[in-house]
Design a protein around this motif. Structure first.
Motif, short mmCIF file in Angstrom:
data_model
loop_
_atom_site.label_atom_id
_atom_site.label_comp_id
_atom_site.label_asym_id
_atom_site.label_seq_id
_atom_site.Cartn_x
_atom_site.Cartn_y
_atom_site.Cartn_z
N GLY A 256 1.43 3.67 -9.14
CA GLY A 256 1.73 5.06 -8.83
C GLY A 256 2.66 5.22 -7.66
N VAL A 257 2.58 4.33 -6.67
CA VAL A 257 3.40 4.41 -5.46
C VAL A 257 4.82 3.95 -5.71
CG1 VAL A 257 3.70 3.22 -3.24
CG2 VAL A 257 1.55 4.29 -3.78
N GLN A 258 5.00 3.07 -6.67
CA GLN A 258 6.29 2.39 -6.85
C GLN A 258 7.45 3.35 -7.12
OE1 GLN A 258 6.09 -0.63 -9.82
NE2 GLN A 258 7.76 -1.78 -8.95
N GLY A 259 7.25 4.41 -7.85
CA GLY A 259 8.36 5.29 -8.19
C GLY A 259 8.62 6.41 -7.21
N LYS A 260 7.81 6.58 -6.20
CA LYS A 260 7.95 7.69 -5.26
C LYS A 260 9.06 7.40 -4.25
CE LYS A 260 3.29 9.35 -5.74
NZ LYS A 260 2.05 9.68 -5.10
N PRO A 261 9.66 8.48 -3.71
CA PRO A 261 10.77 8.28 -2.76
C PRO A 261 10.33 7.65 -1.44
CG PRO A 261 10.39 10.63 -3.15
CD PRO A 261 9.48 9.87 -4.05
N ASP A 262 9.10 7.93 -0.98
CA ASP A 262 8.65 7.36 0.29
C ASP A 262 7.85 6.06 0.08
OD1 ASP A 262 6.56 8.64 -0.93
OD2 ASP A 262 5.70 9.41 0.92
N ALA A 263 8.09 5.38 -1.02
CA ALA A 263 7.38 4.15 -1.34
C ALA A 263 7.88 2.99 -0.48
CB ALA A 263 7.58 3.80 -2.82
N PRO A 264 7.02 2.00 -0.25
CA PRO A 264 7.49 0.82 0.49
C PRO A 264 8.56 0.07 -0.32
CG PRO A 264 5.19 0.56 -0.22
CD PRO A 264 5.63 1.92 -0.61
N ASP A 265 9.33 -0.76 0.38
CA ASP A 265 10.39 -1.48 -0.33
C ASP A 265 9.81 -2.56 -1.26
OD1 ASP A 265 9.52 -3.16 1.64
OD2 ASP A 265 11.50 -3.84 2.24
N ASP A 266 10.67 -3.15 -2.05
CA ASP A 266 10.24 -4.09 -3.08
C ASP A 266 9.58 -5.34 -2.51
OD1 ASP A 266 11.06 -2.44 -5.10
OD2 ASP A 266 13.02 -3.43 -5.35
N GLN A 267 10.01 -5.79 -1.35
CA GLN A 267 9.40 -6.99 -0.75
C GLN A 267 7.96 -6.72 -0.33
OE1 GLN A 267 11.98 -8.19 2.41
NE2 GLN A 267 13.39 -9.31 1.04
N GLN A 268 7.71 -5.54 0.21
CA GLN A 268 6.34 -5.19 0.60
C GLN A 268 5.45 -5.05 -0.64
OE1 GLN A 268 6.88 -1.66 2.91
NE2 GLN A 268 7.04 -2.79 4.85
N ILE A 269 5.99 -4.46 -1.69
CA ILE A 269 5.21 -4.33 -2.93
C ILE A 269 4.93 -5.71 -3.52
CG2 ILE A 269 5.31 -3.52 -5.31
CD1 ILE A 269 6.64 -0.99 -4.31
N GLN A 270 5.93 -6.60 -3.47
CA GLN A 270 5.74 -7.96 -3.99
C GLN A 270 4.68 -8.71 -3.19
OE1 GLN A 270 7.17 -9.04 -6.79
NE2 GLN A 270 5.94 -10.89 -6.65
N ALA A 271 4.69 -8.55 -1.86
CA ALA A 271 3.68 -9.19 -1.02
C ALA A 271 2.28 -8.63 -1.34
CB ALA A 271 4.01 -8.98 0.45
N GLU A 272 2.22 -7.33 -1.57
CA GLU A 272 0.94 -6.70 -1.93
C GLU A 272 0.44 -7.21 -3.29
OE1 GLU A 272 -2.16 -4.57 -0.62
OE2 GLU A 272 -0.26 -4.68 0.46
N ILE A 273 1.34 -7.40 -4.23
CA ILE A 273 0.97 -7.92 -5.56
C ILE A 273 0.48 -9.36 -5.43
CG2 ILE A 273 1.91 -8.63 -7.80
CD1 ILE A 273 3.59 -6.06 -7.74
N ASN A 274 1.12 -10.15 -4.57
CA ASN A 274 0.66 -11.54 -4.37
C ASN A 274 -0.75 -11.57 -3.79
OD1 ASN A 274 2.96 -12.65 -5.42
ND2 ASN A 274 3.97 -12.87 -3.43
#
Length: 114
Positions: A69-87
């Motif tokens: 849900g956070v991934q598409g929002k304008p104030d979402a964290p960048d892709d590296q932070q999302i990737q770290a969270e997924i790991n």
């Protein structure tokens, strides 16, 4: 036809059983006094570990839905932070599955040994 007969035993809670189709087989309970108490603790520990593993799986599902849900929002964290969270989420998921399987194994072993 298989007939099961009970014989008297020194321990009334644990009778001797003989199966008629296999004349040489006698099933005798080998339970010592106090033996079942440790196995009951094993059952409860296994159930608690399984429940903790399942709770971890539900947490992982909820966290993954939040990340989606956070991934598409304008104030979402960048892709590296999302990737770290997924790991981190993958590590937590594997730990939760491991705990659930280990707990289920302990639970089944406790049930079989009672």
């Amino acid at each position: 036809m298989v007939r099961v007969r009970r014989f008297s035993s020194p321990n009334p809670a644990c009778p001797t059983i003989k199966i008629s189709s296999i004349p040489s087989l006698k099933l005798v309970c080998r339970m010592r006094s106090g033996y079942g108490d440790g196995m009951q603790a094993m059952i409860w520990i296994g159930a608690a570990l399984t429940a903790a593993g399942l709770a971890g799986l539900f947490w992982c599902i909820r966290k993954a839905m939040w990340l989606k849900g956070v991934q598409g929002k304008p104030d979402a964290p960048d892709d590296q932070q999302i990737q770290a969270e997924i790991n981190r989420l993958i590590f937590g998921h594997m730990a939760a599955i491991g705990a659930a399987f280990l707990g289920m194994g302990v639970l089944v072993a406790g049930l079989l040994l009672v």
